[in-house]
Design a protein around this motif. Structure first.
Motif, short mmCIF file in Angstrom:
data_model
loop_
_atom_site.label_atom_id
_atom_site.label_comp_id
_atom_site.label_asym_id
_atom_site.label_seq_id
_atom_site.Cartn_x
_atom_site.Cartn_y
_atom_site.Cartn_z
N TRP A 1 -6.56 2.38 0.47
CA TRP A 1 -7.43 1.88 -0.59
C TRP A 1 -8.90 2.18 -0.24
O TRP A 1 -9.76 1.34 -0.29
CB TRP A 1 -7.15 0.38 -0.78
CG TRP A 1 -7.65 -0.20 -2.04
CD1 TRP A 1 -8.59 -1.19 -2.17
CD2 TRP A 1 -7.25 0.12 -3.38
NE1 TRP A 1 -8.80 -1.48 -3.49
CE2 TRP A 1 -8.00 -0.69 -4.26
CE3 TRP A 1 -6.34 1.03 -3.93
CZ2 TRP A 1 -7.87 -0.63 -5.65
CZ3 TRP A 1 -6.20 1.10 -5.30
CH2 TRP A 1 -6.96 0.28 -6.15
N GLU A 2 -9.15 3.38 0.23
CA GLU A 2 -10.52 3.83 0.50
C GLU A 2 -10.58 5.30 0.11
O GLU A 2 -9.61 6.04 0.33
CB GLU A 2 -10.87 3.66 1.98
CG GLU A 2 -10.71 2.22 2.44
CD GLU A 2 -11.79 1.70 3.37
OE1 GLU A 2 -12.63 2.49 3.81
OE2 GLU A 2 -11.76 0.48 3.64
N TYR B 1 -15.41 -2.27 -3.25
CA TYR B 1 -16.24 -2.68 -2.11
C TYR B 1 -17.67 -2.81 -2.58
O TYR B 1 -18.09 -2.13 -3.51
CB TYR B 1 -16.13 -1.67 -0.96
CG TYR B 1 -14.71 -1.50 -0.50
CD1 TYR B 1 -14.11 -2.46 0.29
CD2 TYR B 1 -13.95 -0.41 -0.91
CE1 TYR B 1 -12.79 -2.35 0.67
CE2 TYR B 1 -12.62 -0.27 -0.54
CZ TYR B 1 -12.05 -1.25 0.26
OH TYR B 1 -10.74 -1.14 0.62
N SER C 1 -3.93 1.83 8.17
CA SER C 1 -3.60 1.42 6.81
C SER C 1 -2.30 2.14 6.41
O SER C 1 -1.31 2.02 7.10
CB SER C 1 -4.77 1.70 5.87
OG SER C 1 -4.47 1.22 4.58
N TYR D 1 -0.18 -2.54 2.82
CA TYR D 1 -0.82 -1.41 2.11
C TYR D 1 0.17 -0.26 2.03
O TYR D 1 0.47 0.36 3.05
CB TYR D 1 -2.07 -0.96 2.86
CG TYR D 1 -3.02 -2.11 3.15
CD1 TYR D 1 -3.90 -2.56 2.18
CD2 TYR D 1 -2.99 -2.76 4.37
CE1 TYR D 1 -4.74 -3.63 2.42
CE2 TYR D 1 -3.82 -3.83 4.62
CZ TYR D 1 -4.68 -4.26 3.64
OH TYR D 1 -5.50 -5.33 3.89
N ASP E 1 -3.38 0.37 14.40
CA ASP E 1 -3.23 -0.74 13.46
C ASP E 1 -2.53 -1.89 14.17
O ASP E 1 -1.59 -1.69 14.93
CB ASP E 1 -2.43 -0.33 12.22
CG ASP E 1 -2.79 -1.18 11.02
OD1 ASP E 1 -3.35 -0.65 10.05
OD2 ASP E 1 -2.53 -2.42 11.06
N ILE E 2 -3.01 -3.07 13.87
CA ILE E 2 -2.45 -4.28 14.49
C ILE E 2 -1.09 -4.61 13.88
O ILE E 2 -0.28 -5.31 14.48
CB ILE E 2 -3.47 -5.43 14.31
CG1 ILE E 2 -3.28 -6.51 15.33
CG2 ILE E 2 -3.48 -5.96 12.90
CD1 ILE E 2 -4.51 -7.40 15.47
N ASP F 1 -12.56 -1.63 6.09
CA ASP F 1 -13.36 -2.84 5.83
C ASP F 1 -12.94 -3.98 6.76
O ASP F 1 -13.17 -5.14 6.45
CB ASP F 1 -13.19 -3.27 4.36
CG ASP F 1 -11.74 -3.55 4.01
OD1 ASP F 1 -10.85 -2.99 4.67
OD2 ASP F 1 -11.48 -4.35 3.09
N HIS F 2 -12.32 -3.63 7.91
CA HIS F 2 -11.70 -4.71 8.69
C HIS F 2 -12.72 -5.63 9.36
O HIS F 2 -12.36 -6.74 9.77
CB HIS F 2 -10.74 -4.12 9.74
CG HIS F 2 -11.37 -3.92 11.07
ND1 HIS F 2 -12.27 -2.93 11.30
CD2 HIS F 2 -11.24 -4.61 12.24
CE1 HIS F 2 -12.67 -3.01 12.56
NE2 HIS F 2 -12.06 -4.01 13.14
N LEU G 1 -7.87 -3.11 17.31
CA LEU G 1 -8.83 -2.04 17.62
C LEU G 1 -9.52 -2.32 18.95
O LEU G 1 -9.72 -1.42 19.77
CB LEU G 1 -9.85 -1.93 16.48
CG LEU G 1 -10.87 -0.82 16.63
CD1 LEU G 1 -10.22 0.54 16.67
CD2 LEU G 1 -11.89 -0.87 15.51
N GLN H 1 2.51 -0.80 9.26
CA GLN H 1 1.60 0.23 8.72
C GLN H 1 1.78 1.53 9.51
O GLN H 1 1.81 2.62 8.95
CB GLN H 1 0.15 -0.23 8.79
CG GLN H 1 -0.15 -1.49 7.98
CD GLN H 1 0.07 -1.35 6.48
OE1 GLN H 1 0.47 -2.29 5.83
NE2 GLN H 1 -0.15 -0.19 5.91
#
Ligand code: SAM
Length: 388
Positions: A30-31, A379, A53, A26, A73-74, A310-311, A292, A78
């Motif tokens: 995107w939100e 979404y 993100s 990303y 963030d994993i 939206d994860h 998270l 990002q």
């Protein structure tokens, strides 16, 4: 014995995990933070835990003078992106911020990075940008930052298609239209040419959706809602965004259709009037590379707000136990009345474990009308849960 379809699904999952753990997926959030702002009631006492993100929405929330934002963030790349943005706020000026993240291009980007920004970055972020800073360089081969990264590359493939079909002037007209009637006129000129065997093939590929950061579990959710699957969903989303909502300030679609923002159509963090405020507050954003769930398990703090993006769609079918553990942790780390915001490709959050509904209340009368105005438009639903 496992069936062929199980094996294919497992391979697809592995491919997705590999792409989204080591590549910048990303390059922009995107939100829509305008909707978030209406739901979160942020103020100087807000302590937020959110997914990183591209970091844009954390910067947006900082404008509300919040106390602290923990970005998790994993995917380390990002966080490296948000750290680069933070470095420009600390040691750059608005022009440099605009060149890098408004236009997505700056001549001499590599030199500026090495002299001005790299020294402010931790090792892992340095390693990432040492290899990738050239995505900001301007030059004939370089298409700029917003056409780089995995989502950016898909956007670039679509841009090339539009160019080949000589549709760029119509896209420009659409983006600068002054009324919904004008938008609908230009959109209907473009729409029939969007769908052809190539675009339909591109959308149906697991690889394309992986590059856009849409896992198989989320596609499964979409297919449950739309008889004709993903294609029908994308068609409807485009119609909603381009014909039902004003496009002039829709920076989400502008950046992917043109490769850059404009000063009057960009995220708030890029506005000149906000630069000084954000510079003064930038230390209030911290980043952490972790899932998270692990971040919550390690945290000794409580939070007033959680922004989950939206994860959960990524976990709903494949990791229900992890999702349940995550919600137990969310509730354990929630301050009284904490707000939990998330989006989903399902119309209702019925993928959540039962105990969640006993501990939070949802507010569909507030979220549903706002969701209709969401400028991203991809979404199925937006949800606000408040902790009882
Ligand atoms: C869920 S994705 C979706 C993109 C998003 N809608 C946006 O605004 O750009 C957002 C980020 O969440 C990260 N992510 C996904 N699952 C995660 C998890 N379990 N823990 C931490 N980060 C996660 C991804 O690496 C990605 O950067």
């Amino acid at each position: 014995m496992r069936s062929i379809s199980d094996i294919v699904q497992q391979l697809q999952r592995r491919f997705f995990d590999t792409i989204v753990s080591g590549n910048l997926v990303y390059n922009t959030c995107w939100e829509d933070p305008r909707i978030d702002r209406a739901l979160l009631n942020l103020d100087s006492e807000s302590d937020i835990l959110m997914l990183t993100s591209a970091g844009d929405n954390a910067l947006d929330y900082l404008l509300d003078d919040v106390n602290h934002i923990q970005c998790v963030d994993i995917n380390p790349t990002q966080n490296a992106l948000l750290k680069l943005k933070k470095a420009i706020f600390k040691n750059g000026n608005h022009t440099l911020l605009w060149n890098f993240f408004g236009e997505g291009q700056k001549s001499g980007a590599e030199l500026i990075y090495h002299q001005q920004l790299r020294p402010l970055l931790p090792k892992q972020a340095q390693q990432f940008w040492d290899r990738n800073i050239q995505s900001f360089s301007s030059g004939s081969k370089n298409e700029g930052f917003y056409f780089s990264g995995t989502s950016g590359k898909v956007a670039h493939a679509i841009f090339n298609q539009l160019q080949r079909k000589e549709l760029i002037p119509a896209v420009e007209n659409l983006l600068s239209a002054n009324s919904l009637e004008e938008q609908a006129y230009y959109f209907h000129e473009i729409e029939p040419q969007l769908w052809n065997p190539f675009s339909e093939w591109l959308i149906s590929r697991h690889a394309t959706m992986t590059m856009l950061g849409v896992p198989a579990s989320q596609r499964k959710m979409i297919k449950q809602q739309y008889e004709d699957g993903l294609l029908e969903f994308i068609r409807q989303s485009l119609r909603q965004v381009f014909t039902k909502l004003p496009i002039r300030d829709n920076y989400f679609w502008r950046v992917y259709l043109t490769g850059h923002y404009t000063p009057d159509c960009c995220p708030n963090y890029l506005l000149e009037k906000n630069f000084r405020t954000l510079r003064n507050r930038i230390h209030r954003i911290e980043t952490q590379t972790s899932s998270l769930l692990q971040a919550l398990q390690r945290s000794t703090k409580t939070y007033s707000h959680f922004v989950l993006l939206d994860h959960q769609d990524w976990m709903a079918f494949t990791q229900p136990e992890q999702l349940a553990k995550q919600w137990r942790q969310l509730l354990d780390h929630a301050q009284s009345g904490a707000r939990i915001l998330f989006r989903s490709s399902m119309p209702k959050p019925n993928f959540l474990p039962e105990f969640v509904f006993e501990n939070v209340s949802f507010h569909p009368n507030t979220t549903e009308p706002l969701h209709e105005k969401d400028r991203v438009g991809t979404y199925e639903s937006t949800h606000l849960a408040t902790v009882l």
